[in-house]
Motif scaffolding. Structure first.
Motif, PDB file in Angstrom:
ATOM      1  N   ASP A 136     -21.377 -12.173 -26.538  1.00 22.64           N
ATOM      2  CA  ASP A 136     -21.769 -12.215 -27.953  1.00 22.64           C
ATOM      3  C   ASP A 136     -22.415 -10.908 -28.390  1.00 22.64           C
ATOM      4  O   ASP A 136     -22.808 -10.088 -27.563  1.00 22.64           O
ATOM      5  N   ASP A 185     -25.293 -10.469 -29.730  1.00 21.95           N
ATOM      6  CA  ASP A 185     -26.706 -10.332 -29.339  1.00 21.95           C
ATOM      7  C   ASP A 185     -26.812  -9.622 -27.999  1.00 21.95           C
ATOM      8  O   ASP A 185     -27.766  -8.891 -27.747  1.00 21.95           O
ATOM      9  N   ARG A 186     -25.823  -9.865 -27.129  1.00 19.24           N
ATOM     10  CA  ARG A 186     -25.836  -9.164 -25.844  1.00 19.24           C
ATOM     11  C   ARG A 186     -25.402  -7.713 -26.018  1.00 19.24           C
ATOM     12  O   ARG A 186     -25.935  -6.819 -25.374  1.00 19.24           O
ATOM     13  N   ALA A 202     -31.280  -8.010 -30.901  1.00 19.35           N
ATOM     14  CA  ALA A 202     -31.743  -7.969 -32.294  1.00 19.35           C
ATOM     15  C   ALA A 202     -32.855  -6.949 -32.538  1.00 19.35           C
ATOM     16  O   ALA A 202     -32.952  -6.398 -33.632  1.00 19.35           O
ATOM     17  N   MET A 222     -36.381 -11.275 -34.790  1.00 23.32           N
ATOM     18  CA  MET A 222     -36.536  -9.878 -35.232  1.00 23.32           C
ATOM     19  C   MET A 222     -37.941  -9.630 -35.764  1.00 23.32           C
ATOM     20  O   MET A 222     -38.286  -8.507 -36.107  1.00 23.32           O
ATOM     21  N   PHE A 242     -27.645 -18.014 -27.169  1.00 21.12           N
ATOM     22  CA  PHE A 242     -27.171 -16.878 -26.374  1.00 21.12           C
ATOM     23  C   PHE A 242     -28.297 -16.354 -25.480  1.00 21.12           C
ATOM     24  O   PHE A 242     -29.478 -16.470 -25.820  1.00 21.12           O
TER      25      PHE A 242
END
Lengths: 197, 471
Positions: free
Chosen positions: A20, A22-23, A27, B413, B432
């Motif tokens: 994904d 995010d990997r 963020a 964030m 995730f």
């Protein structure tokens, strides 16, 4: 604009389904107002955990230009920071079994072709560049083939996106803007634009 | 090739031209922007000397980076403050409406547009955020885009896109007690897989969705993207119209009658053709929780973590990765797993009805010792409404922290993050690896009701058991 008809260079294998965004770019690195510097952060957490053994850190893959991935690559968040970080690390094209849709669109929009190949072909190419990382890989968008030494396999890319690469129209703003009269005509036709907002 | 669906009708109405590449140039009726994916888009416009073509069709808010404890400016995080200032400046320079902090209208972009009546049936909606699919709950065609595409929408109000296929996902029947919209969508994704929807728009149809409120429908469409479908939608009906009537930006007077007729004309025809179809029975759906590192790795809470040999070949490698990352044993129960952090909020489950249900369950209980539990309302309006109803007091008395609106620990964030290997019970949308702010942090997705049950007991708990023994 730059036409993308073929990409030639060494290739980097990154194994696993459902990797994904995010990997690809955690963020915390999205706290920025430019994409500059993202190349260094690509796969930051995975790389730290792999302790120098992540493909993006292995010496034999430094300078690679083609990334070879498995299924559903780039799923999750729509962050363009993901393809930007991959591109800024040095990747110019991605071959995989399949791509998440928003990621695919984001790659096209910055001139990075994502092409698909059958799972056996992808596995064969990954094995080949693991054993012979110096192999020059040629990804040809005209003949729709990927070649590595004597090995060769068919690749696929949706016609619209492929044409944008071949003709150098992947940065769509100019083309979209050239239709501004039709845009205005469509706006005039839609009832809701007059109601509110 | 689909025909006669709402998707086909809306697509055709918004088609500006067919591009030389064969793609469609699609008009975007409503463009939503936030601080994370827009600054580079504005920078690209400036470089090219391009104006924003229809500034009145773009609306901005700030959600991803905002702290949920102190929102005093300047923010403690200098990078977050810089992003905030960039958005303020860009909106001012281009005449774009900006719902800033303390405007009374700020919140998660996918919460504020519906609550203000901006999101309406038949629209095309784009936003630099993958959960834009949320707006499909109203019968809009809404999808996430990247920053270069944000630039294109700002400059041209259009996008170059290939048309999607349409899959009809029917769920019929009444949900059992303790089963929520979140469980329905987790069940669908678990069944069809995280890439099952690639290339498709999902039309959610059937009596289960017809019986849902608009907020429940938003939870469903919100997670279409987690099943790989860039957009998901539900045909508009009386529930949709009743929700919209009287909201700030909804049509009024004669325009309302005109709108109603137009919206009704857009519904998928009874004889519409679909590219694919799947049917589920609501009675088969249990409270669902994820056990792995993709939203498709879900299970009924009373099942055992799946053994690799029960999974499809293509799912085994990612399952092995998940067992190792989560430190879970295949074949063992998920119930009773100790959690560390409980998070209620996000664009999936941060609306008033989510908070009401969570508060109803939390009332009279207390968060277990050692558990950090917090509630982040989806918007300033949700927060205000919740406080008017006294929900904040119920949460605080039960030991939850009551925060300011924002995306918070859905993607971490802002300062709300997991630490180390902490395990979170979360009402958000993604489990995730590293998603909630710690590179080794772990997430279990579930309904807000199940998050409350986990907070009270300190472990993964079937909310139906809690209802019987403790409510």
């Amino acid at each position: 604009m730059r036409q993308v008809q073929a990409v030639m260079g060494r290739a980097l294998p990154l194994l696993g389904n459902d990797i994904d965004t995010d990997r690809i770019i955690p963020a915390r690195f999205l706290k920025c107002v430019t994409f500059d510097g993202l190349g260094e952060q690509v796969f930051a957490d995975d790389r730290q955990q792999a302790n120098g053994q992540h493909p993006f850190d292995l010496p034999q893959y430094q300078g690679a230009q083609i990334l070879v991935v498995n299924g559903n690559f780039g799923c999750g968040s729509s962050r363009e920071h993901a393809p930007q970080s991959i591109a800024r690390w040095g990747i110019k094209a991605i071959v995989g079994e399949s791509f998440a849709e928003i990621f695919f669109g984001n790659c096209v929009a910055i001139g990075i072709p994502c092409v698909t190949a059958g799972s056996e072909a992808v596995a064969a190419l990954q094995a080949l560049i693991q054993t012979q990382p110096q192999t020059e890989v040629i990804l040809d968008l005209i003949t729709l083939q990927v070649q590595a030494g004597n090995w060769c396999a068919p690749i696929y890319m949706g016609d619209g996106s492929r044409q944008m690469m071949l003709s150098g129209s992947w940065d769509g703003t100019g083309q979209l803007l050239s239709q501004v009269e039709q845009v205005k005509a469509t706006v005039a036709k839609l009832p809701y634009l007059a109601w509110s907002c | 090739m689909s025909q006669g669906t709402l998707f086909d009708k809306v697509w055709d109405l918004h088609t500006v031209s067919v591009l030389p590449s064969g793609q469609t140039q699609l008009l975007i009726g409503l463009h939503l922007i936030h601080e994370v994916t827009s600054p580079q888009a504005f920078a690209m416009l400036h470089e090219r000397g391009l104006p924003v073509l229809f500034p009145e069709r773009t609306v901005a808010t700030v959600d991803h980076i905002v702290p949920t404890q102190s929102q005093a400016r300047p923010f403690g995080d200098a990078l977050a403050e810089e992003m905030m200032q960039a958005l303020e400046r860009n909106c001012e320079d281009h005449g774009i409406t900006f719902y800033n902090l303390n405007s009374g209208n700020q919140g998660i972009v996918h919460v504020i547009a519906p609550e203000q009546g901006m999101t309406q049936p038949g629209m095309t909606i784009a936003c630099g955020d993958s959960h834009t699919s949320t707006h499909g709950a109203f019968g809009a065609i809404a999808f996430g885009i990247g920053t270069s595409q944000v630039r294109d929408v700002l400059a041209t109000q259009t996008l170059a896109l290939a048309k999607l296929k349409v899959r009809k996902i029917e769920v019929n029947g009444t949900l059992k007690p303790g089963v929520y919209a979140k469980d329905v969508i987790l069940h669908i994704i678990r069944t069809l897989g995280v890439k099952g929807g690639v290339g498709y728009a999902y039309e959610f149809a059937g009596t289960t969705f017809e019986q849902m409120s608009m907020e429940e429908r938003m939870t469903i469409c919100n997670m279409a993207i987690e099943g790989g479908a860039r957009c998901g939608y539900i045909n508009p009906d009386q529930v949709t119209y009743d929700y919209l009537q009287g909201r700030d930006r909804a049509p009024k007077g004669a325009a309302w009658d005109e709108a109603l007729a137009w919206w009704q004309s857009l519904r998928s025809e009874a004889d519409a053709q679909y590219d694919d179809g799947v049917v589920f029975d609501a009675a088969d759906i249990a409270p669902t929780v994820t056990w792995g590192i993709t939203p498709g790795q879900g299970m009924a809470v009373n099942e055992l973590i799946p053994l690799p040999e029960t999974l499809a070949d293509s799912e085994r490698a990612i399952a092995q990765e998940a067992y190792a990352y989560m430190d879970f044993q295949p074949g063992s129960p998920i119930q009773g797993t100790k959690v560390d952090v409980c998070f209620i909020g996000s664009c999936t489950n941060g609306r008033i009805s989510d908070l009401r249900e969570a508060a109803r369950i939390a009332q009279g209980h207390h968060v277990a010792e050692g558990i950090k539990a917090f509630v982040v309302p989806g918007s300033e309006r949700v927060k205000q409404q919740a406080e008017a109803e006294g929900l904040d007091k119920i949460f605080i008395q039960a030991g939850f922290e009551w925060r300011e609106p924002g995306c918070s620990m859905c993607l971490a964030m802002n300062p709300d993050k997991l630490e180390g290997r902490q395990l979170s019970a979360s009402s958000s949308n993604r489990n995730f690896k590293g998603r909630q702010g710690s590179a080794s942090g772990r997430t279990l997705l579930m309904s807000p009701a199940m998050v409350v049950a986990a907070a009270i007991t300190g472990q993964v708990t079937d909310v139906r058991q809690l209802s019987r023994s403790e409510q």
